[in-house]
Design a protein around this motif. Sequence first.
Motif, short mmCIF file in Angstrom:
data_model
loop_
_atom_site.label_atom_id
_atom_site.label_comp_id
_atom_site.label_asym_id
_atom_site.label_seq_id
_atom_site.Cartn_x
_atom_site.Cartn_y
_atom_site.Cartn_z
N LYS A 170 0.87 -1.18 0.00
CA LYS A 170 0.00 0.00 0.00
C LYS A 170 0.91 1.23 0.00
O LYS A 170 1.96 1.22 0.66
N ASN B 130 -6.99 -4.27 8.27
CA ASN B 130 -7.86 -3.32 7.61
C ASN B 130 -8.18 -2.22 8.62
O ASN B 130 -8.92 -2.45 9.58
N PRO B 131 -7.62 -1.02 8.41
CA PRO B 131 -7.77 0.04 9.41
C PRO B 131 -9.22 0.48 9.59
O PRO B 131 -9.57 1.06 10.61
N ALA B 132 -10.06 0.17 8.60
CA ALA B 132 -11.47 0.56 8.71
C ALA B 132 -12.19 -0.30 9.76
O ALA B 132 -13.20 0.12 10.31
N ASN B 133 -11.66 -1.48 10.01
CA ASN B 133 -12.28 -2.34 11.02
C ASN B 133 -11.78 -2.00 12.41
O ASN B 133 -10.57 -1.98 12.65
N LYS B 134 -12.72 -1.73 13.30
CA LYS B 134 -12.32 -1.25 14.62
C LYS B 134 -12.31 -2.40 15.63
O LYS B 134 -13.04 -2.39 16.60
N GLN C 35 -7.04 -7.30 15.01
CA GLN C 35 -6.86 -8.25 13.92
C GLN C 35 -5.51 -8.96 13.96
O GLN C 35 -5.37 -10.08 13.49
N CYS D 181 -0.17 5.68 8.00
CA CYS D 181 -1.45 4.97 8.00
C CYS D 181 -2.38 5.68 8.98
O CYS D 181 -2.23 5.53 10.18
N ASP E 154 -5.58 5.62 10.12
CA ASP E 154 -6.50 5.07 11.12
C ASP E 154 -5.91 3.94 11.93
O ASP E 154 -6.61 3.26 12.67
N GLN F 217 -10.46 -1.46 20.28
CA GLN F 217 -10.67 -1.06 18.89
C GLN F 217 -9.36 -1.05 18.10
O GLN F 217 -9.37 -0.87 16.88
N GLN G 196 -6.30 -2.18 16.04
CA GLN G 196 -6.16 -3.29 15.08
C GLN G 196 -5.01 -4.21 15.44
O GLN G 196 -5.00 -5.38 15.08
#
Length: 445
Positions: free
Chosen positions: A70, A127-131, A134, A159, A161, A180, A182
């Motif tokens: 990315k 995936n930074p959108a997932n709070k 991971q 990055c 978020d 929250q 990641q």
Amino acid sequence: GDINGNLVPEKKENGGVKKDGDGVDLAEQSLLNKLIRRTLVRNRNQVEVQQNDPSSPLYSVRSFEELRLKPELRRGVYTMGFNRPSRIQENALPMMLAQPPQNLIAQSQSGTGKTAAFVLAMLSNINPANKWTQCLCISPTYELALQIGQVVEQMGQFCPDLRLAYGIRGNRMERGVKLQEQIVIGTPGTVLDWCTKYKHIDPKKITMFVLDEADVMIATQGHRDQSIRIHRMLPKICQMLLFSATFEDSVWKFAEQVVPEPNIIKLKREEETLDTIKQFYVVCREKEDKFTALCNLYGSLTIAQAMIFCHTRKMAAWLAENLSLEGHQVALLSGELTVEQRAAVIERFRNGKEKVLVTTNVCSRGIDVEQVSLVVNFDLPVDLDGNADNETYLHRIGRTGRFGRRGFAVNMVDSKHSMDIIKQIEMHFNRKISKLDTTNLEEME
Ligand code: ADP
């Protein structure tokens, strides 16, 4: 024994003589290495790769471009000053970033780029959108976890978020509160509690599990079982990565328990050699006499930087003080210093602020200071039975082929016993150790 404690080897605060297999000491050693290292260790050996599926093509990359990172990660990598993947990264990164995910066990000495590699993998994985959490990364100690966290912060600085939490003792939240962040980096006990008792993390949602410093981990009571218990809660599809600087059978067994169907990467450490070192011994009587011999060396040679090894803290302190009185700028590395203080002393010496480093063996394992031209064994390295400690001898004065710098080693002999030790070392390495007359130093030039 000696009333001044001069025959007592330096001990750690916990009272035990340092030995491998002691998880605390190993972890300290590893931390010290990280604190003083700013560049990759050079290593010319070939990487050994064993693929889980030998029929699949073997990828290796020569550039970060080939990895299709990315953009924010590519920027992070280049901002850290990395131009190209390290030797181990060339093979490890394509495996770690592969789709579908592949498991990996990787072994290489400290400083070869393992941490940077798995941090990049974690940052690519999330995936930074997932709070929710991971990636789980476990490490043997709080301090080592923080070191990994710093690499995450640096490499992930673009990055937006991305969030990171430390699963370490003392970090408390109310039971049941879900994190929250990641990425969670922590020690096995706390991370296990967060997954089970406190339910801060849902282990079923973990997509990457990283176990760093497996050899240090299993040397610490309890860490092995806690790691295995964390591993058992993770879903089958979770990617498992394990890293270790060394690979004894016990580490290997453990690795196979936590990493199913692994790809395996190994990089042998570059051997140290005595070939570029001229070795001498000087016959002395007692410590004052050794000190005089040392002053004679300084009187007649140009010595850029020297490292001097003593057997005890007390001897090191005595020698450092007397050298200072002679006008030398002396750094003293001794066991009562914290790891951070030791790192600072080594750093100053590296930068040439002091020209002489006096140290006991306990403190100086794993230090390589390239510009040192003279190593003095003020006391010879012996094991607990008083026999020659060949491994320590090699480690103190040996160089890896690449640095190739010529150097001198001078051993102070003060008894029949220490003369025997010199003979043992000479036999062991089959390299001559010549007698030196410090009142007549022409042979060294
Ligand atoms: P290890 O985990 O094997 O001890 P690290 O990942 O900590 O190794 O890397 C050792 C040092 O080399 C660190 O200072 C790190 O920033 C640096 N480093 C890692 N990878 C690269 C690279 N590809 N290019 C340049 N420097 C690197």
